[in-house]
Design an enzyme around this catalytic site. Structure first.
Site, PDB file in Angstrom:
ATOM      1  N   GLY A   1       0.828  -1.200   0.000  1.00 31.45           N
ATOM      2  CA  GLY A   1       0.000   0.000   0.000  1.00 31.45           C
ATOM      3  C   GLY A   1       0.864   1.253   0.000  1.00 31.45           C
ATOM      4  O   GLY A   1       1.689   1.450   0.896  1.00 31.45           O
TER       5      GLY A   1
ATOM      6  N   ASN B   1      -2.416  -8.040  11.939  1.00 32.12           N
ATOM      7  CA  ASN B   1      -1.300  -7.133  11.658  1.00 32.12           C
ATOM      8  C   ASN B   1      -1.667  -5.689  11.915  1.00 32.12           C
ATOM      9  O   ASN B   1      -2.815  -5.272  11.763  1.00 32.12           O
ATOM     10  CB  ASN B   1      -0.780  -7.330  10.224  1.00 32.12           C
ATOM     11  CG  ASN B   1      -1.471  -6.436   9.217  1.00 32.12           C
ATOM     12  OD1 ASN B   1      -1.152  -5.255   9.095  1.00 32.12           O
ATOM     13  ND2 ASN B   1      -2.443  -6.989   8.501  1.00 32.12           N
TER      14      ASN B   1
ATOM     15  N   CYS C   1      -8.467   2.946   4.584  1.00 37.90           N
ATOM     16  CA  CYS C   1      -7.654   3.911   5.334  1.00 37.90           C
ATOM     17  C   CYS C   1      -8.531   4.867   6.134  1.00 37.90           C
ATOM     18  O   CYS C   1      -9.592   5.278   5.667  1.00 37.90           O
ATOM     19  CB  CYS C   1      -6.805   4.742   4.377  1.00 37.90           C
ATOM     20  SG  CYS C   1      -5.769   3.743   3.338  1.00 37.90           S
TER      21      CYS C   1
ATOM     22  N   THR D   1      -1.807 -13.752   3.174  1.00 39.09           N
ATOM     23  CA  THR D   1      -1.141 -14.348   4.335  1.00 39.09           C
ATOM     24  C   THR D   1      -0.492 -15.693   4.044  1.00 39.09           C
ATOM     25  O   THR D   1       0.565 -16.013   4.605  1.00 39.09           O
ATOM     26  CB  THR D   1      -2.178 -14.481   5.476  1.00 39.09           C
ATOM     27  OG1 THR D   1      -2.736 -13.177   5.721  1.00 39.09           O
ATOM     28  CG2 THR D   1      -1.561 -15.006   6.746  1.00 39.09           C
TER      29      THR D   1
END
Ligand code: FMN
Length: 302
Positions: A46, A69, A129, A265
């Site tokens: 990102g 995370n 975000c 993942t």
């Protein structure tokens, strides 16, 4: 032999498996271990207009069948990416998705303007975000706030625009429809689920921000339900992800209607997993007499 190529927004992807943002570096980190040209694409970490150092404190915490995370979008910034990471990505022989985040709409717009004139194939807009100017609630939670950011980005974006949905959206069908109406060319979902963990010895939340993002096999059935809902709500292509670790997992998403899948993942426990998933999809297709993914895409739907 099964033909694994995928027609996606006017481009041909080499396969249905794409490395997911934040779990695949810039693809080059995997080039010694896998043949990246067999991937459908690689999503960059990102990016934000200005780089970010990421979060302090604990960043990764394992849970049964999952990973939480709190990286905090650590990245070198869009300009650095264009000058330093993108040229290496171009050598991989696969499609390049630039994953773009932002804390305000102006930053998203400026990031897109910079990416417009590059070799990036697709922009993947991360709307998970926090909206810094509006109390920190993520753009991807309320359909109206997503509609605004996608519409503003669309107005300046000259690349095919994939909007990556948050599973923390109030309603996936409403969110998917709002993003499509605002001009998204495709959707990808899901990002991580809001989660937390407590460190018993410290008697405190593990993460400085208390909440963090859950990914991995634990989220797969919920992600599949959301991809099913999104595919039912819009006509634009959908990329499915969330906990995919085998070819059979990927095929479930394709039968739910997804054009392609991303794998996140699972790369951490097996860096070759994207190749294995690709081979398993091909083997299943050959065994079942399926020549192209078009034959089975959405076949589980009524
Ligand atoms: C360590 C880590 C970092 C991530 N960073 C990003 C990111 O920068 N941008 C983004 O859109 N998604 C990011 N994600 C979310 C993944 O791309 C993916 O949407 C999510 O993990 C679900 O897929 P998975 O279960 O296959 O990992 C990150 C996930 C992990 C585990």
């Amino acid at each position: 032999m099964a033909d694994l190529r995928v027609n996606f927004l006017g481009k041909t992807l080499n396969g249905p498996v794409i490395g997911a943002s934040g779990t695949f570096g810039y693809g080059v980190e995997y080039a010694d271990m896998i043949d990246c040209a067999r991937l459908g694409g690689v999503c960059s970490k990102g990016l934000t207009l200005h780089g970010k150092p990421g979060n302090e404190g604990e960043r990764l915490w394992e849970t049964p069948s999952g990973l939480i995370n709190s990286i905090g979008l650590q990245n070198p910034g869009v300009r650095h990416f264009i000058e330093n990471e993108l040229p290496d990505m171009q050598t991989l022989g696969t499609a390049i998705f630039a994953n773009l985040g932002g804390g305000c709409i102006e930053d998203y717009e400026e990031g897109v303007r910079l990416l417009n004139d590059t070799a990036v194939d697709f922009i993947e807009l991360n709307i998970s975000c926090p909206n810094v100017k509006h109390g920190g609630i993520a753009y991807g939670v309320k359909a109206e706030s997503a509609r605004e950011v996608v519409g503003r980005v669309r107005a300046v974006c000259r690349k095919p625009l994939v909007v990556k949905l948050s599973p923390n959206a109030e309603s996936i069908p409403d969110m998917a429809a709002a993003c499509a109406e605002a001009g998204a060319d495709a959707l990808s979902l899901v990002n991580t689920f809001q989660a937390m963990a407590i460190d018993l010895e410290k008697r405190r939340p593990v993460f400085n921000n208390v909440f963090a993002g859950l990914s991995g096999p634990a989220i797969r059935p919920i992600a599949l339900r959301m991809v099913w809902q999104a595919c039912g709500a819009v006509k634009i292509p959908v990329i499915g992800l969330g906990g995919i670790a085998t070819g059979r997992d990927a095929l479930e998403f394709i039968m739910a209607g997804a054009h392609a899948v991303q794998v996140g993942t699972a790369n951490f426990s097996d860096p070759t997993v994207c190749m294995k998933i690709t081979d398993e999809i091909a083997a299943w297709m050959d065994k079942n007499g399926v020549k192209t993914l078009d034959e089975i895409r959405g076949c589980a739907r009524p």
